[in-house]
Design a protein around this motif. Structure first.
Motif, PDB file in Angstrom:
ATOM      1  N   LEU A 180       0.834  -1.202   0.000  1.00 55.55           N
ATOM      2  CA  LEU A 180       0.000   0.000   0.000  1.00 55.55           C
ATOM      3  C   LEU A 180       0.867   1.249   0.000  1.00 55.55           C
ATOM      4  O   LEU A 180       0.595   2.212  -0.720  1.00 55.55           O
ATOM      5  N   GLN A 181       1.921   1.189   0.791  1.00 58.90           N
ATOM      6  CA  GLN A 181       2.815   2.354   0.871  1.00 58.90           C
ATOM      7  C   GLN A 181       3.445   2.662  -0.484  1.00 58.90           C
ATOM      8  O   GLN A 181       3.558   3.818  -0.887  1.00 58.90           O
ATOM      9  N   GLU A 223       0.831   4.192  -2.682  1.00 54.73           N
ATOM     10  CA  GLU A 223       0.602   5.582  -2.276  1.00 54.73           C
ATOM     11  C   GLU A 223       1.725   6.509  -2.766  1.00 54.73           C
ATOM     12  O   GLU A 223       1.463   7.633  -3.190  1.00 54.73           O
ATOM     13  N   GLU A 224       2.953   5.998  -2.721  1.00 55.40           N
ATOM     14  CA  GLU A 224       4.070   6.821  -3.198  1.00 55.40           C
ATOM     15  C   GLU A 224       3.954   7.090  -4.694  1.00 55.40           C
ATOM     16  O   GLU A 224       4.165   8.198  -5.176  1.00 55.40           O
ATOM     17  N   ILE A 284       1.228   7.041  -6.450  1.00 57.37           N
ATOM     18  CA  ILE A 284       0.102   7.959  -6.674  1.00 57.37           C
ATOM     19  C   ILE A 284       0.571   9.397  -6.448  1.00 57.37           C
ATOM     20  O   ILE A 284       0.297  10.294  -7.252  1.00 57.37           O
ATOM     21  N   ALA A 285       1.296   9.587  -5.348  1.00 58.38           N
ATOM     22  CA  ALA A 285       1.761  10.938  -5.012  1.00 58.38           C
ATOM     23  C   ALA A 285       2.655  11.495  -6.120  1.00 58.38           C
ATOM     24  O   ALA A 285       2.523  12.661  -6.516  1.00 58.38           O
ATOM     25  N   ARG A 312      -3.271  15.336  -4.286  1.00 55.98           N
ATOM     26  CA  ARG A 312      -3.484  13.932  -3.962  1.00 55.98           C
ATOM     27  C   ARG A 312      -4.954  13.632  -3.679  1.00 55.98           C
ATOM     28  O   ARG A 312      -5.461  12.572  -4.013  1.00 55.98           O
ATOM     29  N   ASP A 313      -5.657  14.579  -3.072  1.00 54.32           N
ATOM     30  CA  ASP A 313      -7.050  14.278  -2.698  1.00 54.32           C
ATOM     31  C   ASP A 313      -8.029  14.400  -3.871  1.00 54.32           C
ATOM     32  O   ASP A 313      -9.232  14.237  -3.708  1.00 54.32           O
ATOM     33  N   LEU A 339      -8.271   6.256  -4.135  1.00 55.30           N
ATOM     34  CA  LEU A 339      -7.728   4.907  -4.326  1.00 55.30           C
ATOM     35  C   LEU A 339      -8.772   3.895  -3.868  1.00 55.30           C
ATOM     36  O   LEU A 339      -9.149   3.871  -2.690  1.00 55.30           O
ATOM     37  N   GLU A 394      -4.962   0.523   7.731  1.00 55.40           N
ATOM     38  CA  GLU A 394      -4.045   1.544   7.197  1.00 55.40           C
ATOM     39  C   GLU A 394      -4.797   2.795   6.747  1.00 55.40           C
ATOM     40  O   GLU A 394      -4.200   3.721   6.180  1.00 55.40           O
ATOM     41  N   ILE A 403      -7.565   2.866   4.600  1.00 51.70           N
ATOM     42  CA  ILE A 403      -8.343   2.779   3.357  1.00 51.70           C
ATOM     43  C   ILE A 403      -9.808   2.456   3.686  1.00 51.70           C
ATOM     44  O   ILE A 403     -10.079   1.578   4.514  1.00 51.70           O
ATOM     45  N   ILE A 439      -1.899  -3.996  -4.403  1.00 49.37           N
ATOM     46  CA  ILE A 439      -2.078  -3.925  -2.950  1.00 49.37           C
ATOM     47  C   ILE A 439      -2.133  -5.325  -2.331  1.00 49.37           C
ATOM     48  O   ILE A 439      -1.437  -5.619  -1.359  1.00 49.37           O
TER      49      ILE A 439
END
Ligand SMILES: *Cc1c(COP(=O)(O)O)cnc(C)c1O
Length: 230
Positions: free
Chosen positions: A6-7, A10-11, A13-14, A24-25, A29, A47, A49, A222
């Motif tokens: 997931l991390q 997320e990276e 995505i960022a 980001r918002d 996801l 986490e 989600i 994921i």
């Protein structure tokens, strides 16, 4: 380990958001948990989600009572009218509407359940014979037919791009989706708000974000590979 997956997602995505100059918002996801057990879903829930995607209505029905009530379940797979009853009170959105017939059945069930179901229209952007979805040039007329129905609200478009290990190959389809979304949005059709573009999966979500996705649907990235294809 799911946490690490997931991390990493997320990276990525960022970074994709940063490349595209997006916040980001602006991108939701959706963790696609089909075929995966509730224990794994709980791990990802821990986490932070809250949006999970399933493509079989029965799987939403089965998992729903076993998991926290604040999970938002996204119905992302092909839906048969006789299975709508499993998701009408459980799903927060149906991403896969591609016919008037299906929309009418969802409308009827939603009215009966006294709710308004947000829906996306699934577009077969790459014109793959194996895929569900309406063709791009037929999308506006389908939306015009569906829009007046009670109990549903059209909120945008969804696509499943071709399977490829070259994500750049799908950029053109994501770009065309964004354009179609804007074009239809500009028509100001009553009861239609084209604010969502659900596109991008494990293999291509970064490209999809760069091209304007507001929802990405990530399973394998994921939860790891699925043991059987669904
Ligand atoms: C399975 C599925 C996904 C996730 O696919 P991955 O490649 O595992 O990320 C996304 N969207 C739909 C409609 C799916 O059925």
């Amino acid at each position: 380990m799911l946490k690490d997956n997931l991390q990493e997602v997320e990276e990525r995505i960022a970074h994709a958001c940063a490349r595209a100059g997006r916040d980001r918002d602006e991108v939701l996801l959706i963790a696609v948990s089909k075929t995966k057990p509730v224990e794994m879903i709980e791990e990802i829930y821990q986490e932070g989600i809250r949006a999970f995607g399933e493509n079989h209505p029965q799987e939403i029905r089965e998992k729903f009572p076993l998991l926290p009530a604040d999970i938002q379940w996204h119905m992302i797979g092909h839906l048969q009218t006789n299975k709508i009853k499993y998701v009408i009170d459980r799903a927060c959105m149906i991403h896969s509407v591609d016919s008037l017939h299906l929309a009418e059945a969802i409308s009827k069930a939603a009215v009966k359940s006294d709710r308004v179901m947000p829906i996306l229209i699934e577009v077969n952007m790459a014109r793959e014979a194996s895929k569900f979805g309406v063709l791009p040039e037929e999308t506006e007329s389908l939306i015009r037919q569906i829009a007046p129905l009670p109990g549903i609200h059209i909120e945008g478009l969804m696509t499943i791009a071709p399977y490829t290990d070259q994500p750049e190959e799908n950029r053109i389809y994501f770009r065309e989706m964004k354009k179609l979304n804007i074009d239809i949005g500009a028509k100001n059709i009553d009861n239609v708000c084209m604010r969502h573009l659900s596109m991008g999966m494990t293999g291509d979500y970064e490209v999809a974000i760069e091209e304007g996705a507001t929802m990405i649907r990530v399973g394998t990235g994921i939860f790891g590979a699925r043991s059987y294809a669904r």
